[in-house]
Motif scaffolding. Structure first.
Motif, PDB file in Angstrom:
ATOM      1  N   TYR B 328       0.978  -1.140  -0.113  1.00  0.00           N
ATOM      2  CA  TYR B 328       0.171  -0.001   0.086  1.00  0.00           C
ATOM      3  C   TYR B 328       0.745   1.132   0.058  1.00  0.00           C
ATOM      4  O   TYR B 328       0.365   2.227  -0.771  1.00  0.00           O
ATOM      5  N   PRO B 365      -4.359   4.843   6.095  1.00  0.00           N
ATOM      6  CA  PRO B 365      -4.434   6.277   5.846  1.00  0.00           C
ATOM      7  C   PRO B 365      -4.765   6.897   6.943  1.00  0.00           C
ATOM      8  O   PRO B 365      -5.854   6.349   7.517  1.00  0.00           O
ATOM      9  N   PRO B 366      -4.326   7.850   7.442  1.00  0.00           N
ATOM     10  CA  PRO B 366      -4.764   8.723   8.663  1.00  0.00           C
ATOM     11  C   PRO B 366      -6.144   9.146   8.540  1.00  0.00           C
ATOM     12  O   PRO B 366      -6.406   9.730   7.612  1.00  0.00           O
ATOM     13  N   PRO B 367      -6.832   9.327   9.596  1.00  0.00           N
ATOM     14  CA  PRO B 367      -8.120   9.879   9.363  1.00  0.00           C
ATOM     15  C   PRO B 367      -8.153  11.592   9.090  1.00  0.00           C
ATOM     16  O   PRO B 367      -6.930  11.910   9.670  1.00  0.00           O
ATOM     17  N   PRO B 368      -9.076  12.117   8.786  1.00  0.00           N
ATOM     18  CA  PRO B 368      -8.977  13.479   8.639  1.00  0.00           C
ATOM     19  C   PRO B 368      -8.806  14.210  10.013  1.00  0.00           C
ATOM     20  O   PRO B 368      -9.297  13.600  10.890  1.00  0.00           O
ATOM     21  N   ALA B 369      -7.814  15.346   9.665  1.00  0.00           N
ATOM     22  CA  ALA B 369      -7.747  15.766  11.004  1.00  0.00           C
ATOM     23  C   ALA B 369      -8.708  16.818  11.571  1.00  0.00           C
ATOM     24  O   ALA B 369      -9.752  17.167  10.838  1.00  0.00           O
ATOM     25  N   LEU B 370      -9.033  16.593  12.785  1.00  0.00           N
ATOM     26  CA  LEU B 370     -10.121  17.252  13.742  1.00  0.00           C
ATOM     27  C   LEU B 370      -9.457  18.586  14.311  1.00  0.00           C
ATOM     28  O   LEU B 370      -8.228  18.614  14.411  1.00  0.00           O
ATOM     29  N   ALA B 395       1.785  28.011  13.499  1.00  0.00           N
ATOM     30  CA  ALA B 395       1.886  27.416  12.305  1.00  0.00           C
ATOM     31  C   ALA B 395       0.658  27.656  11.532  1.00  0.00           C
ATOM     32  O   ALA B 395       0.818  28.201  10.256  1.00  0.00           O
ATOM     33  N   LYS B 398       0.652  31.241  10.473  1.00  0.00           N
ATOM     34  CA  LYS B 398       1.998  31.539  10.181  1.00  0.00           C
ATOM     35  C   LYS B 398       2.607  32.730  10.592  1.00  0.00           C
ATOM     36  O   LYS B 398       3.099  33.683  10.021  1.00  0.00           O
ATOM     37  N   PRO B 426      -1.852  16.401  11.698  1.00  0.00           N
ATOM     38  CA  PRO B 426      -0.613  16.024  11.063  1.00  0.00           C
ATOM     39  C   PRO B 426       0.591  17.144  11.509  1.00  0.00           C
ATOM     40  O   PRO B 426       0.897  17.833  10.743  1.00  0.00           O
ATOM     41  N   GLN B 429       4.022  17.606   9.965  1.00  0.00           N
ATOM     42  CA  GLN B 429       3.887  18.162   8.812  1.00  0.00           C
ATOM     43  C   GLN B 429       3.957  19.843   8.886  1.00  0.00           C
ATOM     44  O   GLN B 429       4.743  20.728   8.263  1.00  0.00           O
ATOM     45  N   TYR B 430       3.153  20.355   9.904  1.00  0.00           N
ATOM     46  CA  TYR B 430       3.164  21.678  10.497  1.00  0.00           C
ATOM     47  C   TYR B 430       4.224  22.087  10.699  1.00  0.00           C
ATOM     48  O   TYR B 430       4.856  23.333  10.195  1.00  0.00           O
ATOM     49  N   ARG B 432       7.259  20.892   9.982  1.00  0.00           N
ATOM     50  CA  ARG B 432       8.302  20.733   8.866  1.00  0.00           C
ATOM     51  C   ARG B 432       8.191  22.153   8.029  1.00  0.00           C
ATOM     52  O   ARG B 432       9.294  22.694   7.687  1.00  0.00           O
ATOM     53  N   ALA B 433       7.004  22.438   7.666  1.00  0.00           N
ATOM     54  CA  ALA B 433       6.485  23.327   6.709  1.00  0.00           C
ATOM     55  C   ALA B 433       7.063  24.841   7.456  1.00  0.00           C
ATOM     56  O   ALA B 433       7.523  25.627   6.756  1.00  0.00           O
ATOM     57  N   GLY B 434       6.723  24.837   8.616  1.00  0.00           N
ATOM     58  CA  GLY B 434       7.221  26.035   9.358  1.00  0.00           C
ATOM     59  C   GLY B 434       8.545  26.291   9.191  1.00  0.00           C
ATOM     60  O   GLY B 434       9.239  27.323   9.041  1.00  0.00           O
TER      61      GLY B 434
END
Lengths: 193, 585
Positions: B328, B365-370, B395, B398, B426, B429-430, B432-434
């Motif tokens: 997968y 797959p992770p469930p959608p973020a709440l 984040a 911004k 996630p 990911q926030y 890392r993006a920050g």
């Protein structure tokens, strides 16, 4: 009568003393230059592109200090406008379309086979990022190029392209996750880390 | 063996399912020689290496094929003998999925070594020479980050390293590469540590291993014997294997924010790196292979292999019996910190410690973020004592200034916060993006400052040039004015002289004045032509004389000389006559 005279004399003497004090302080604690201009200049992107109508970023910083609108800088875009608004405590305006649109940063590239060595672009470059000599091929120092566009117009043979900066594994960065309400469960994995 | 020294605890941490047993049952296997190797030029942190081979060239196993570019860089060596087929962008194991410049090597099946220079008596060598050897062997940290080892060993030359820590923790689920390295290569690891000790001269050496690896602990204890190093067993907890976390567990000291372990006299190296140092110094072999875990429920026979760097991932998965229909998601690294691979034709590189071929049940797959409910579990799980919920909040907004104030850059991206988050946000990911955004902004600012300086220097230079030109123009104007005045004075003087004493012979002084005045006299077109003719004739004469001096036998030249002499005399006389005519007027 003498009381009034005494009061006037005393006030006059006081005025002279404080006047002298202020005059001395003005000379002794004199501020070199206008610090607000420097602060504004530090926020501008320093592409020196002249799209704002000024011959460089510093003159525009001086213009802003004298009350010019803060939304004339396309290379800086919304980020710069926001930063200037914060600094000057004024309202952030949308970018003035008259001066151009916010575009991703580019670098100049000279198609060297077509270059005739006229040195016109060298004279136009505000940061000396083009190397060459008369009747010899010119080339751009990519690391120094600010992507200001000023070399494109003077080129008599149109051999300068503005290329977008390529994304490589070295300069690539993670994106923020898309907000949850934009995701549906079946493609959630694409938005997650 | 000495008693177990005191250990400390780290804040936070989690206990995810281990899933390590799947890949340890088959021991350490040798990967068969692949037909084609992809060797990216960027397998480390720093500058891309520069190829030193030509397309079509045959290279030997262990031969240098790309050299380091600058101090923060690592060379690349050929993992087997063969022909260089291409140097081009090729699939690259990176979270971005972007291609990276690579040398494509076609194996010739002979696996012929280049000449190696083992160094058995390294104890007689200067540490600096050993560092050069480690640098030349292309060793970068094998634990995951890929920082050039020689640079790390020399990072703080003014600080004494009192503690050398060897990281055999391997806390991330599924990964067993370090475990297998310690089980099967313990004597070599210990020899590598001794080389590191010779370079650093530490007061103590601590080898940290989690208590879920009893075989590795036993093997290492046996290999260490009576040597002055200690195997320290630490409780299993994720992320104990992070450099800063392990330092805290073993020494109780914290690495300062934004600092290096060397700042507090500690240096940390992975067991795989110690093995590579052994190979480089005692065997003379560059880093051309590594031990990698192949695991996941989509593989028929999960295992650990010693594979050549550059082996395509598809080859490794085929070796471990990939069931394509069950796959997968393919992850490089572990399930916590790894990244999804989009292309299985990418190779393994020096930092690739694990390939996880997960099924949909394994890596759902992770469930959608709440929305965040401010439960605070993330703050409890964070090993760096940060506040992930606050960081998440800033984040989203911004607000980079606040992110930095909340010490975003101390985040080690371990994923413990996202693991415990009941809202499945996630978080990593926030962060890392920050971090990427902040780095981008900082880079832009430093570039802007650089451009500003260049612009200002150019403006100054242009001003200086304009001033210079203005000065020169003024000087020329003055000189012309002076000359004009002199000429006029001369003319006036001559007039008076002629009127006063017409017959008297001219004294020496006026002669001088005549010559001086002639210099500044503007010549008419005719005079100029005569002058040029005279000069040309003189040049021709001189050239002929010079040639004659070089070869005196040339009769032609001898004949030419009188003619040229005559021509010159005539031209000069004509010019002089013209000049004196003018003066008489």
């Amino acid at each position: 009568m003498s009381i009034i005279l005494t009061a006037v004399v005393i006030l006059l003497i006081l005025a002279l003393i404080f006047g002298a004090l202020l005059g001395y302080a003005a000379i002794r604690f004199r501020v070199e230059g206008d610090p607000i201009v420097e602060q504004i200049n530090a926020l501008l992107p320093q592409t020196q592109c002249g799209q704002c109508g000024h011959p460089g970023c510093k003159p525009y910083a001086e213009g802003i200090a004298n009350g010019e609108p803060i939304n004339k800088c396309p290379p800086g875009g919304e980020t710069t406008i926001q930063a200037l608004a914060d600094l000057l405590d004024v309202e952030a305006l949308p970018l003035d379309g008259e001066h151009g649109e916010e575009k991703p940063r580019t670098v100049a590239f000279i198609r060297e086979a077509e270059c005739i060595g006229c040195t016109k672009c060298i004279q136009a470059c505000p940061v000396d990022a083009i190397l060459g000599a008369a009747k010899h091929m010119h080339t751009v120092i990519v690391d120094e190029c600010t992507g200001c566009d000023l070399c494109v117009e003077p080129c008599p043979v149109d051999c300068i392209d503005m290329l977008p900066i390529a994304v490589t594994p070295q300069n690539w960065g993670w994106d923020f996750p898309r907000p949850a309400h934009q995701l549906i469960a079946t493609d959630a994995q694409r938005g997650a880390a | 063996m000495t008693a177990q020294p005191r250990i400390w605890d780290i804040p936070g941490g989690i206990h995810p399912p281990q899933n390590k047993h799947q890949s340890t049952a088959r021991g350490l296997e040798q990967m068969p020689l692949p037909a084609r190797l992809v060797l990216p030029l960027l397998q480390h942190i720093g500058n891309r290496a520069v190829p030193v081979v030509q397309i079509g060239e045959r290279v030997l196993k262990g031969q240098l094929i790309a050299e380091a570019n600058g101090p923060l860089s690592c060379p690349v060596h050929a993992p087997t003998s063969g022909i260089v087929r291409a140097i081009e962008p090729a699939p690259y194991p990176h979270a971005s999925g972007l291609a990276e410049l690579a040398i494509i090597l076609e194996s010739d099946g002979q696996d012929e070594w280049t000449e190696l220079r083992p160094l058995l008596d390294y104890r007689d060598e200067q540490p600096l020479n050993l560092l050069d050897r480690i640098r030349a062997a292309g060793i970068s940290g094998l634990g995951g980050a890929g920082f050039p080892t020689a640079v790390k060993l020399a990072s703080r030359p003014d600080h004494h390293i009192d503690t050398l820590i060897i990281n055999g923790t391997e806390c991330e689920p599924y990964i067993t590469a370090d475990d297998m390295t310690m089980r099967h290569r313990a004597p070599q690891i210990v020899a590598g540590i001794e080389v590191l000790m010779h370079i650093l001269k530490p007061d103590q050496v601590l080898i940290g291993i989690e208590d879920n690896k009893p075989e590795a602990i036993a093997a290492m204890r046996e290999a260490v014997g009576e040597r002055p190093m200690q195997v320290v067993v630490i409780p299993t907890k994720y992320p104990s294997g992070g450099e800063k976390q392990l330092i805290q567990i073993l020494t109780g000291k914290e690495v300062p924010s934004g600092g290096l372990p060397a700042d507090i006299g500690i240096l940390c190296q992975n067991v795989g790196t110690a093995l590579a140092v052994h190979d480089a110094v005692l065997l003379g072999r560059p880093l051309i292979s590594r031990i990698t875990t192949l695991t996941g429920a989509a593989l028929e026979r999960p295992t650990n292999v010693e594979a050549l760097i550059g082996t395509p991932i598809a080859d490794l998965l085929a070796f471990a019996g990939l069931r394509q229909n069950r796959l997968y998601r393919l992850v490089m690294g572990g399930p916590m910190m790894g990244f999804t691979l989009l292309d299985s034709s990418a190779p393994i590189i020096k930092t690739s410690n694990c390939l996880l071929a997960g099924t949909i049940e394994e890596l759902p797959p992770p469930p959608p973020a709440l929305p965040c409910i401010r439960c605070g579990l993330c703050a409890e799980a964070c090993p760096a004592e940060l506040l992930p919920q606050q960081l998440h909040w800033f984040a989203i907004g911004k607000d980079y200034e606040q992110l930095q104030r909340q010490n975003l850059f101390d985040c080690i991206e371990c994923g413990a916060c996202a693991y415990v988050c009941p809202s499945s946000i996630p978080l990593v990911q926030y962060f890392r993006a920050g971090k990427a955004e902040i780095r981008g902004i900082e880079l832009q600012q430093s570039r802007a400052e650089h451009s500003r300086q260049r612009f200002e220097q150019r403006q100054e230079r242009l001003e200086r040039e304009a001033e210079q030109r203005e000065l020169e123009r003024q000087a020329r104007a003055e000189k012309a004015a002076r000359a004009k005045a002199a000429r006029e004075a001369q003319a006036a003087q001559q007039q008076t002289e002629q009127s006063e004493q017409a017959t008297e012979p001219k004294p020496a002084e006026p002669d001088l004045a005549r010559i001086q005045s002639r210099k500044v006299t503007t010549l008419s077109a005719e005079q100029k032509q005569l002058k040029i003719a005279a000069a040309t004739a003189r040049m021709a004469l001189q050239r002929a004389q010079k040639q004659l001096a070089a070869n005196p036998d040339n009769a032609d030249l001898q004949a030419q000389i009188p003619t040229l002499e005559q021509a010159f005399t005539q031209a000069q006389q004509a010019f002089d006559a013209q000049m004196s005519d003018q003066e008489k007027q």
